[in-house]
Design a protein around this motif. Structure first.
Motif, PDB file in Angstrom:
ATOM      1  N   SER C  31       0.769  -1.323   0.058  1.00  0.00           N
ATOM      2  CA  SER C  31      -0.113  -0.158  -0.133  1.00  0.00           C
ATOM      3  C   SER C  31       0.986   1.099   0.071  1.00  0.00           C
ATOM      4  O   SER C  31       2.061   1.434   0.433  1.00  0.00           O
ATOM      5  CB  SER C  31      -0.827   0.018   1.382  1.00  0.00           C
ATOM      6  OG  SER C  31      -0.098   0.021   2.266  1.00  0.00           O
ATOM      7  N   PHE C  32       0.528   2.329  -0.324  1.00  0.00           N
ATOM      8  CA  PHE C  32       1.001   3.516  -0.527  1.00  0.00           C
ATOM      9  C   PHE C  32       2.157   3.850   0.672  1.00  0.00           C
ATOM     10  O   PHE C  32       1.411   4.106   1.666  1.00  0.00           O
ATOM     11  CB  PHE C  32       0.060   4.873  -0.851  1.00  0.00           C
ATOM     12  CG  PHE C  32       0.600   6.092  -1.155  1.00  0.00           C
ATOM     13  CD1 PHE C  32       0.388   6.991  -0.528  1.00  0.00           C
ATOM     14  CD2 PHE C  32       1.419   6.103  -2.413  1.00  0.00           C
ATOM     15  CE1 PHE C  32       0.970   8.400  -0.861  1.00  0.00           C
ATOM     16  CE2 PHE C  32       2.124   7.155  -2.584  1.00  0.00           C
ATOM     17  CZ  PHE C  32       1.619   8.531  -1.958  1.00  0.00           C
ATOM     18  N   GLY C  33       3.144   4.210   0.346  1.00  0.00           N
ATOM     19  CA  GLY C  33       4.365   4.379   1.518  1.00  0.00           C
ATOM     20  C   GLY C  33       4.735   3.376   2.216  1.00  0.00           C
ATOM     21  O   GLY C  33       5.608   3.667   2.758  1.00  0.00           O
ATOM     22  N   ASN C  34       4.126   2.357   2.325  1.00  0.00           N
ATOM     23  CA  ASN C  34       4.634   1.332   3.181  1.00  0.00           C
ATOM     24  C   ASN C  34       5.475   0.221   2.534  1.00  0.00           C
ATOM     25  O   ASN C  34       5.380  -0.870   2.186  1.00  0.00           O
ATOM     26  CB  ASN C  34       3.364   0.455   3.639  1.00  0.00           C
ATOM     27  CG  ASN C  34       2.358   1.238   4.685  1.00  0.00           C
ATOM     28  OD1 ASN C  34       2.989   2.055   5.301  1.00  0.00           O
ATOM     29  ND2 ASN C  34       1.245   0.741   4.489  1.00  0.00           N
ATOM     30  N   VAL C  35       6.686   0.830   2.208  1.00  0.00           N
ATOM     31  CA  VAL C  35       7.519   0.093   1.317  1.00  0.00           C
ATOM     32  C   VAL C  35       8.968  -0.233   2.176  1.00  0.00           C
ATOM     33  O   VAL C  35       9.350   0.778   2.632  1.00  0.00           O
ATOM     34  CB  VAL C  35       7.914   0.798   0.245  1.00  0.00           C
ATOM     35  CG1 VAL C  35       8.974   0.140  -1.006  1.00  0.00           C
ATOM     36  CG2 VAL C  35       6.837   0.927  -0.784  1.00  0.00           C
ATOM     37  N   ASP C  36       9.267  -1.478   2.081  1.00  0.00           N
ATOM     38  CA  ASP C  36      10.780  -1.662   2.843  1.00  0.00           C
ATOM     39  C   ASP C  36      11.740  -1.635   1.560  1.00  0.00           C
ATOM     40  O   ASP C  36      11.641  -2.698   0.854  1.00  0.00           O
ATOM     41  CB  ASP C  36      10.693  -2.917   3.499  1.00  0.00           C
ATOM     42  CG  ASP C  36      12.064  -3.189   4.387  1.00  0.00           C
ATOM     43  OD1 ASP C  36      12.944  -2.069   4.212  1.00  0.00           O
ATOM     44  OD2 ASP C  36      12.098  -4.150   4.749  1.00  0.00           O
ATOM     45  N   LEU C  37      12.576  -0.659   1.473  1.00  0.00           N
ATOM     46  CA  LEU C  37      13.559  -0.758   0.470  1.00  0.00           C
ATOM     47  C   LEU C  37      14.373  -1.929   0.272  1.00  0.00           C
ATOM     48  O   LEU C  37      15.111  -2.206  -1.024  1.00  0.00           O
ATOM     49  CB  LEU C  37      14.523   0.658   0.394  1.00  0.00           C
ATOM     50  CG  LEU C  37      13.701   1.847  -0.306  1.00  0.00           C
ATOM     51  CD1 LEU C  37      14.502   3.024  -0.471  1.00  0.00           C
ATOM     52  CD2 LEU C  37      12.893   1.473  -1.281  1.00  0.00           C
ATOM     53  N   ASN C  38      14.401  -2.705   1.300  1.00  0.00           N
ATOM     54  CA  ASN C  38      15.595  -3.602   1.330  1.00  0.00           C
ATOM     55  C   ASN C  38      15.060  -4.820   0.645  1.00  0.00           C
ATOM     56  O   ASN C  38      15.546  -5.895   0.228  1.00  0.00           O
ATOM     57  CB  ASN C  38      15.882  -4.189   2.594  1.00  0.00           C
ATOM     58  CG  ASN C  38      16.753  -3.044   3.201  1.00  0.00           C
ATOM     59  OD1 ASN C  38      17.667  -2.504   2.606  1.00  0.00           O
ATOM     60  ND2 ASN C  38      16.760  -2.820   4.485  1.00  0.00           N
ATOM     61  N   ASP C  39      13.504  -4.839   0.443  1.00  0.00           N
ATOM     62  CA  ASP C  39      13.052  -6.059  -0.414  1.00  0.00           C
ATOM     63  C   ASP C  39      13.249  -5.711  -1.936  1.00  0.00           C
ATOM     64  O   ASP C  39      12.919  -6.740  -2.567  1.00  0.00           O
ATOM     65  CB  ASP C  39      11.253  -5.823  -0.311  1.00  0.00           C
ATOM     66  CG  ASP C  39      10.880  -6.545   1.150  1.00  0.00           C
ATOM     67  OD1 ASP C  39       9.834  -6.118   1.720  1.00  0.00           O
ATOM     68  OD2 ASP C  39      11.891  -7.113   1.529  1.00  0.00           O
ATOM     69  N   ARG C  40      13.378  -4.435  -2.260  1.00  0.00           N
ATOM     70  CA  ARG C  40      13.836  -4.250  -3.635  1.00  0.00           C
ATOM     71  C   ARG C  40      15.138  -4.112  -3.827  1.00  0.00           C
ATOM     72  O   ARG C  40      16.022  -4.040  -3.003  1.00  0.00           O
ATOM     73  CB  ARG C  40      12.853  -2.953  -4.086  1.00  0.00           C
ATOM     74  CG  ARG C  40      11.517  -2.921  -3.741  1.00  0.00           C
ATOM     75  CD  ARG C  40      11.112  -1.586  -4.167  1.00  0.00           C
ATOM     76  NE  ARG C  40       9.627  -1.752  -4.106  1.00  0.00           N
ATOM     77  CZ  ARG C  40       8.637  -0.834  -4.172  1.00  0.00           C
ATOM     78  NH1 ARG C  40       9.210   0.360  -4.705  1.00  0.00           N
ATOM     79  NH2 ARG C  40       7.338  -0.760  -4.180  1.00  0.00           N
ATOM     80  N   VAL C  41      15.566  -3.910  -5.106  1.00  0.00           N
ATOM     81  CA  VAL C  41      16.963  -3.772  -5.685  1.00  0.00           C
ATOM     82  C   VAL C  41      17.307  -2.365  -5.319  1.00  0.00           C
ATOM     83  O   VAL C  41      18.694  -2.232  -5.045  1.00  0.00           O
ATOM     84  CB  VAL C  41      17.035  -4.068  -7.325  1.00  0.00           C
ATOM     85  CG1 VAL C  41      16.360  -2.879  -7.876  1.00  0.00           C
ATOM     86  CG2 VAL C  41      18.331  -4.478  -7.624  1.00  0.00           C
ATOM     87  N   SER C  42      16.419  -1.517  -4.894  1.00  0.00           N
ATOM     88  CA  SER C  42      16.940  -0.120  -4.501  1.00  0.00           C
ATOM     89  C   SER C  42      17.838  -0.303  -3.145  1.00  0.00           C
ATOM     90  O   SER C  42      18.463   0.643  -3.004  1.00  0.00           O
ATOM     91  CB  SER C  42      15.646   0.845  -4.485  1.00  0.00           C
ATOM     92  OG  SER C  42      15.004   0.707  -5.477  1.00  0.00           O
ATOM     93  N   GLY C  43      17.517  -1.239  -2.365  1.00  0.00           N
ATOM     94  CA  GLY C  43      18.353  -1.473  -1.029  1.00  0.00           C
ATOM     95  C   GLY C  43      19.798  -1.418  -1.383  1.00  0.00           C
ATOM     96  O   GLY C  43      20.585  -0.854  -0.617  1.00  0.00           O
TER      97      GLY C  43
END
Lengths: 112, 458, 239
Positions: C31-43
């Motif tokens: 949902s909007f804003g509840n993103v953990d960047l370590n799940d994505r390649v951006s981490g």
């Protein structure tokens, strides 16, 4: 919420493409659709309490939470591609007008 | 020596070619030749761009599947260039960019990179179709292409938000780990529609009638055979590895493809203009190819793509040259076209019989093999529809051939250059040879698409 | 509003509702804003060792030019093919003159716009050069340069830029971008790999080949869009 607004914009752009027969209005609808899509892509990257992903002396890696930089890079590319397509569409529209003297697709003498 | 040269050198040639209009066509010839020659020396496997290993960076996958695809695409572009050098010289830069982007489309292993190359190829294709001088049709094509690419990007972004990566192999790994197919229906539908526009699947192909129906000897073969082939290869890789349709989505996709085959053949049957007949036959073939990929019959789909591409090349060249010289492509006005051009007539007949699937030609071998594989998986509905379609195909192609061979009241005289005739003979011979001697075709099998192998090995 | 249009609007809103519902029912879609960047390649993009490796303080620039530089090459090509298309469709080999418009600009407009031209050009160049330190980079900067040219076109109905020069600049800048990539293949091991030192984070001369590529992109974008503007605002000279 912004994601809902972006999706509604995208679908409204599609609606505009379907009902309009005037070339310039179709190009505008195409742009509205692309804006909706770009907004949606940016909204994917938002993190609550995050700041812009630029490393300065106060915003270092451990100290603050950053927003996702990857969707921003994707949107950069998508915007430029949208500009290129719009420029080409406008050139085709100008050629169409020179040939048929109208901007209305249904009035052209081609069997569309 | 790295596979990225297949994309970089045509791109460099394109940027340099606008500095001098005179040498641009020769740069195009040189780049296409370079691509064909260098493919013998390139090592297979993943190619990393920029030194950042995946999924941080982008990488390309150069395996046998890509090699076959690129030989076909680069070879066809070389042939079309040689045949059209004098008449369409000012489109040389556009063709160079089409060459670079179609190579990138087939090679890439990153989904957003595929979107970028799809856009470049799309814009080059709108420009190629503008050589028909029908701005209304080109505009319609542009709008549909832009909507398709946007839908593809929309689906792609949803996948990124779910799994956090854009690399195809990485994404498939994560999808397998995470199960639940229900979540994937929306993004897959969007991506399928997006690619389906360019791949001429019904109901997104309303641009085909206008753009190919009024084509010329450059735009017709480029869009009907080169682009059709490259997009089919890229689409096939995605259907086979990423989409893996299941459940309700599989039923919906199968219905769309069956409708595409049936309606395509029906409209070809009802067509009075030869170019319309050919383009609707092309639409039906595209749906059959997609159907084969959905069922996992990779190798025969690849052979069908190759056979369809070279057949449509010959047919569009013959008819477009005739339309250019006589000003019409109505079946009744072109009666007796072959009574003066016997060699061209024979090669056209060979190609048409191969598409129908007559024994002795490559089309028969391919059709028999994929029908027996479909029977092995128990897909009775698909077999019934393809057989019905072949029957209809047979009727309208034979009717067309009869019209073109026997003279009517008017005199039809069209002159084909020697270079055109050489191309026709080579294609016809190829279809004949592989129709009778099928051992080389059987040497390759479904494992030419190594993505599945890479994923299974971890 | 006609009935057909009303029906289409209703279908469109229904479509957006179904997409929104599908996305909220999607268990994996955050949902909007509840993103953990370590799940994505951006981490990994925001990892300190990677940042020191590339050397750019602006992480978005690092992604656009370094990590996904191949996409940027493609994007530059999209603009190139669009400008080429506009020139093919609207240009001609005959001599061209400015389009006759109803609005005739006056003396104040003509002189004042030349003063503004220099300022806009400077801002554009500043944004291009500092792409790896602040938001912006080659694309917005190049567009600003083109908008300065557009200002001159609009304010003076007898102005024509030197299009031949722009075409040469476009071709040379694009070729240099690909040649830098090929140099990476020769001098390092991979296409578009960084072969200059990364420098200290935050300096103007840091981040390897990133500033050079952004300057090339800025020049290319500026000249291409100026070419498009010229094609739209000229017509054949009726002899």
């Amino acid at each position: 919420m912004i994601q809902y607004a972006a999706i509604v914009l995208f679908v409204l752009g599609l609606y505009g493409l379907v009902i309009n027969r005037n070339l310039i209005k179709m190009i505008v609808s195409l742009n509205v659709m692309e804006i909706g899509l770009n907004l949606f892509i940016i909204s994917i990257g938002f993190v609550y309490d995050g700041v812009a992903p630029i490393i300065t002396s106060t915003n270092t890696v451990g100290a603050v939470l950053f927003v996702d930089p990857l969707p921003q890079a994707l949107v950069l590319t998508a915007i430029v591609i949208g500009v290129g397509t719009t420029a080409l569409a406008l050139a085709i529209a100008k050629g169409f007008y020179t040939r048929y003297n109208t901007y209305d697709l249904s009035k052209a003498e081609e069997d569309l | 020596m790295s596979a990225v040269l297949l994309i970089a050198i045509p791109l460099l040639a394109a940027f340099l070619s606008i500095l001098s209009k005179k040498i641009a066509p020769y740069l195009l010839l040189a780049a296409a030749l370079f691509n064909l020659v260098i493919m013998f020396f390139l090592p297979e496997g993943f190619v990393v761009i920029g030194g950042f290993i995946e999924p941080l960076g982008i990488n390309l996958l150069f395996d046998t599947y890509a090699k076959i695809a690129l030989f076909l695409v680069d070879g066809l572009i070389l042939v079309i260039t040689i045949l059209n050098l004098k008449a369409y010289g000012k489109f040389a830069t556009v063709l160079l960019l089409a060459l670079a982007s179609l190579n990138g489309l087939v090679l890439t292993n990153d989904l957003f990179n595929l979107f970028v190359f799809l856009e470049i190829a799309g814009i080059a294709s709108y420009l190629i179709s503008s050589s028909n001088r029908k701005p209304g049709h080109t505009f319609h094509y542009l709008v549909l292409g832009a909507v398709g690419s946007s839908l593809y990007l929309f689906g792609l972004i949803i996948l990124y938000a779910m799994f956090g990566t854009l690399n195809m192999v990485d994404l498939i790994d994560k999808i397998i780990l995470n199960g639940n197919y229900g979540n994937l229906v929306l993004p897959f539908v969007l991506m399928f529609i997006g690619l389906g526009v360019e791949a001429k699947l019904l109901p997104f192909n309303s641009w085909v009638k206008g753009v190919l129906g009024k084509s010329n000897t450059m735009s017709g073969p480029m869009i009907a055979s080169v682009y059709a082939g490259a997009i089919a290869f890229a689409f096939g890789r995605l259907i086979n590895n990423l989409f893996q349709f299941q459940g309700t989505l599989l039923t919906v996709v199968l219905v769309i493809l069956f409708l595409g085959i049936v309606l395509g053949e029906a409209m070809a049957f009802a067509a009075t203009k030869v170019r319309e007949l050919l383009l609707f036959s092309d639409v039906a073939q595209a749906s059959i190819i997609a159907l084969l990929f959905v069922n996992g019959i990779v190798i025969w789909a690849v052979y069908l793509i190759i056979a369809n591409a070279i057949s449509k090349l010959v047919m569009f060249l013959v008819i477009n040259k005739a339309a250019h010289d006589t000003g019409t492509d109505d079946m009744n006005d072109l009666q007796g076209l072959f009574s003066k051009n016997i060699l061209v007539g024979i090669t056209f007949t060979v190609v048409a019989l191969s598409i129908i699937g007559m024994p002795l030609f490559a089309g028969f071998v391919i059709k028999l093999s994929f029908l027996s594989q479909l029977a092995q998986s128990g897909q009775i509905a698909a077999i019934a529809i393809i057989l019905l379609a072949s029957l209809v195909e047979g009727i309208y192609f034979v009717r067309l051939l009869v019209k073109l061979w026997y003279k009517g009241d008017k005199e039809v005289s069209v002159n084909y250059n020697l270079s055109f005739k050489v191309v026709f003979i080579i294609v016809a011979l190829g279809l004949l040879v592989f129709g009778t001697y099928r051992a080389p075709l059987d040497k390759l099998d479904n494992s030419i698409d190594t993505v599945a192998e890479v994923i299974n090995n971890g | 509003m006609k009935l057909k249009n009303l029906l289409a609007l209703f279908v469109a809103l229904l479509l957006s509702l179904s997409i929104i519902l599908a996305l909220s029912n999607n268990t994996l879609f955050p949902s909007f804003g509840n993103v953990d960047l370590n799940d994505r390649v951006s981490g990994e993009y925001l990892d300190q060792t990677n940042i020191d490796d590339v050397g750019a303080a602006n992480i978005v620039t690092a992604i656009v030019v370094a990590y996904r530089g191949f996409d940027t090459l493609g994007e530059v090509t999209v603009l190139f093919v669009s400008a080429l298309g506009v020139a093919l469709l609207l240009g001609s080999s005959a001599k061209q003159k400015r389009l006759e418009l109803d609005f005739k600009p006056n003396f104040m407009l003509r002189v004042g716009s030349r003063a503004l031209f220099g300022i806009i050009l400077l801002v554009g160049l500043y944004i291009i050069l500092h792409g790896h330190l602040t938001p912006g980079g080659g694309f917005p900067g190049g567009t600003m340069i083109a908008s300065a040219i557009l200002l001159l076109y609009l304010a003076d109905d007898r102005f024509r830029a030197k299009i031949k020069g722009f075409k040469i600049l476009e071709g040379v800048a694009g070729s240099l971008y690909v040649i830098i990539g090929l140099l990476g293949l020769l001098l390092a091991t991979y296409f578009l790999q960084n072969f200059l030192p990364s420098g200290t984070l935050g300096d103007l001369l840091s981040a390897g080949i990133i500033p050079i590529i952004y300057i090339l992109i800025g020049l290319k974008v500026g000249s291409e869009i100026s070419g498009i503007i010229d094609n739209f605002l000229t017509e054949e000279e009726s002899a």
